[in-house]
Scaffold this motif. Structure first.
Motif, PDB file in Angstrom:
ATOM      1  N   VAL A  48      11.017   2.057   1.705  1.00 22.17           N
ATOM      2  CA  VAL A  48       9.551   1.956   1.841  1.00 22.17           C
ATOM      3  C   VAL A  48       9.195   0.759   2.718  1.00 22.17           C
ATOM      4  O   VAL A  48       8.280   0.817   3.534  1.00 22.17           O
ATOM      5  N   LEU A  49       9.973  -0.311   2.566  1.00 19.27           N
ATOM      6  CA  LEU A  49       9.773  -1.475   3.436  1.00 19.27           C
ATOM      7  C   LEU A  49      10.046  -1.083   4.891  1.00 19.27           C
ATOM      8  O   LEU A  49       9.319  -1.471   5.805  1.00 19.27           O
ATOM      9  N   MET A  50      11.067  -0.285   5.077  1.00 17.91           N
ATOM     10  CA  MET A  50      11.392   0.154   6.437  1.00 17.91           C
ATOM     11  C   MET A  50      10.277   1.055   6.983  1.00 17.91           C
ATOM     12  O   MET A  50       9.923   0.975   8.159  1.00 17.91           O
ATOM     13  N   SER A  51       9.699   1.861   6.126  1.00 18.79           N
ATOM     14  CA  SER A  51       8.566   2.688   6.558  1.00 18.79           C
ATOM     15  C   SER A  51       7.407   1.796   6.984  1.00 18.79           C
ATOM     16  O   SER A  51       6.714   2.074   7.968  1.00 18.79           O
ATOM     17  N   ALA A  52       7.209   0.704   6.242  1.00 19.57           N
ATOM     18  CA  ALA A  52       6.141  -0.233   6.600  1.00 19.57           C
ATOM     19  C   ALA A  52       6.407  -0.843   7.979  1.00 19.57           C
ATOM     20  O   ALA A  52       5.501  -0.948   8.812  1.00 19.57           O
ATOM     21  N   ASP A  53       7.670  -1.201   8.238  1.00 22.28           N
ATOM     22  CA  ASP A  53       8.018  -1.746   9.566  1.00 22.28           C
ATOM     23  C   ASP A  53       7.609  -0.786  10.678  1.00 22.28           C
ATOM     24  O   ASP A  53       7.101  -1.189  11.723  1.00 22.28           O
TER      25      ASP A  53
ATOM     26  N   TYR B 252       0.835  -1.213   0.000  1.00 26.47           N
ATOM     27  CA  TYR B 252       0.000   0.000   0.000  1.00 26.47           C
ATOM     28  C   TYR B 252       0.865   1.256   0.000  1.00 26.47           C
ATOM     29  O   TYR B 252       0.593   2.214  -0.717  1.00 26.47           O
ATOM     30  N   LEU B 253       1.929   1.230   0.819  1.00 28.90           N
ATOM     31  CA  LEU B 253       2.789   2.420   0.894  1.00 28.90           C
ATOM     32  C   LEU B 253       3.534   2.642  -0.412  1.00 28.90           C
ATOM     33  O   LEU B 253       3.782   3.774  -0.822  1.00 28.90           O
ATOM     34  N   SER B 254       3.898   1.550  -1.073  1.00 30.93           N
ATOM     35  CA  SER B 254       4.664   1.695  -2.318  1.00 30.93           C
ATOM     36  C   SER B 254       3.820   2.394  -3.393  1.00 30.93           C
ATOM     37  O   SER B 254       4.355   3.066  -4.264  1.00 30.93           O
ATOM     38  N   MET B 255       2.501   2.258  -3.294  1.00 37.47           N
ATOM     39  CA  MET B 255       1.624   2.904  -4.280  1.00 37.47           C
ATOM     40  C   MET B 255       1.625   4.422  -4.132  1.00 37.47           C
ATOM     41  O   MET B 255       1.494   5.137  -5.117  1.00 37.47           O
ATOM     42  N   ILE B 256       1.760   4.880  -2.907  1.00 40.48           N
ATOM     43  CA  ILE B 256       1.611   6.331  -2.694  1.00 40.48           C
ATOM     44  C   ILE B 256       2.957   7.057  -2.590  1.00 40.48           C
ATOM     45  O   ILE B 256       2.990   8.266  -2.432  1.00 40.48           O
ATOM     46  N   THR B 257       4.067   6.295  -2.640  1.00 36.18           N
ATOM     47  CA  THR B 257       5.378   6.932  -2.475  1.00 36.18           C
ATOM     48  C   THR B 257       5.956   7.340  -3.826  1.00 36.18           C
ATOM     49  O   THR B 257       6.206   6.477  -4.672  1.00 36.18           O
TER      50      THR B 257
END
Ligand code: TRP
Length: 338
Positions: free
Chosen positions: A140-145, A98-103
């Motif tokens: 972005v993965l780290m942001s998800a964490d 989801y975050l990768s879509m908006i980044t």
């Protein structure tokens, strides 16, 4: 925000092998103190390890176990902190999508740590096109964490601050796009201890072969320390030394010696009443004494693989409960079909 959420921290480490004293003094001691104050999530970032080591996975299991052993032996307490494995909390990957879509892509391209990683790969003569889609998505993965628990603080080293800043930007952007106040903006919580140098005076790291592991034996510690760089102008035993030119050894004295001991060694060095070999011998004795209970605990824990597995599995289950709550709110905000 509720009180519960206000006090949450999360941090992770990539499983790249046994941890060294730089990790212990730079990161773990900080976590150990923080876990008493904050609701804490500490995880082993195995997916992050894959971003660069996707083709060197033979040691993955062992590396995960080694990190866990080093954490527990050092004093990360599974009774009060949630310890988990990133890949056992797949909600991380869902949030990452989801975050990768908006980044925006250029936000990721700006990330200085990613630039460093790309440079390291280049220096190692690896083809730059080996910078995979997954590595590119690292921040972005780290942001998800971090956002998975809607954490407020992220205890990290200075090198990770840019990532936490990106997380803040992504959190703000999510709230704006979907018109919610779901995510707060997490802050980095920096360690006060200055970075402990490697024995050769460079950054401590296992690939530089200049580190002392938490799990090293007293003998190995002593042997490694013999090679530590000292005042280059002090060539003969009766040359007078200058502790200011012997930064590495004296940085360790500052950590392991009392004020009196530091003074005594300083004077002995300046007057040449103590030689470098003797100084190092004394110092390694201090290090070994300090590390003994941690090393003992580690050896003990190593004998109980089932206990270790249980900690990872129980912790991951606990983390999943919180993660599912946040993920469900994310999906509601995006208006996913449910
Ligand atoms: N990037 C961190 C490192 O290399 C590890 C990490 C992954 C992390 N995800 C995180 C740290 C989330 C803090 C929060 O050290």
């Amino acid at each position: 925000m509720t009180n519960e959420i206000k006090n949450r921290i999360v941090s992770g480490m990539r499983p790249t092998g046994k941890l060294h004293l730089g990790h212990y003094f730079g990161v773990l001691k900080n976590w150990i103190n923080l876990q008493k104050e904050f609701e804490s999530f500490f995880f082993i970032a195995d997916w992050h390890a894959l971003t660069t080591k996707y083709n060197q996975t033979d040691d993955m299991k062992k590396n995960v176990e080694d990190v866990l052993l080093d954490w527990l032996a050092s004093g990360i307490d599974p009774e009060i902190s949630t310890i988990y494995l990133q890949s056992l909390v797949p909600e991380t990957a869902q949030l990452h999508i989801y975050l990768s879509m908006i980044t925006p892509q250029n936000w990721v391209e700006r990330d200085p740590t990613l630039k460093d990683l790309a440079k390291i790969m280049k220096d190692k003569q690896e083809n730059i096109s080996n910078l995979s889609y997954g590595l590119f998505g690292y921040p972005v993965l780290m942001s998800a964490d971090i956002m998975l628990f809607n954490s407020n603080f992220v205890p990290v080293g200075i090198d990770q601050v840019a990532h936490v800043e990106l997380t803040r930007d992504i959190a703000r952007r999510f709230n704006n796009i979907y018109n919610v106040e779901l995510f707060n903006e997490p802050q980095p919580k920096l360690t006060q201890t200055p970075l402990l140098k490697g024995l050769d005076g460079n950054k401590m790291g296992k690939s530089f072969n200049n580190d002392i592991k938490i799990s090293d034996t007293p003998e190995t510690t002593e042997k490694k320390f013999k090679s530590a760089i000292t005042d280059r102008n002090r060539i003969r035993r009766d040359d007078k030394g200058n502790p200011d030119n012997c930064e590495v050894v004296f940085d360790y004295w500052k950590l392991f010696g009392s004020t009196d001991e530091q003074k005594e060694i300083c004077e002995g060095c300046k007057m040449a009443s103590i030689g470098c070999a003797e100084c190092k011998k004394k110092l390694t004795a201090k290090i070994n004494k300090y590390m003994a209970p941690i090393r003992e605990k580690r050896q003990d824990l190593e004998k109980h693989p089932d206990y270790l597995k249980n900690i990872i599995y129980e912790g991951s289950k606990k983390a999943q409960i919180k993660a599912k709550e946040v993920l469900s709110k994310v999906e509601d905000a995006i208006k996913m079909y449910k």
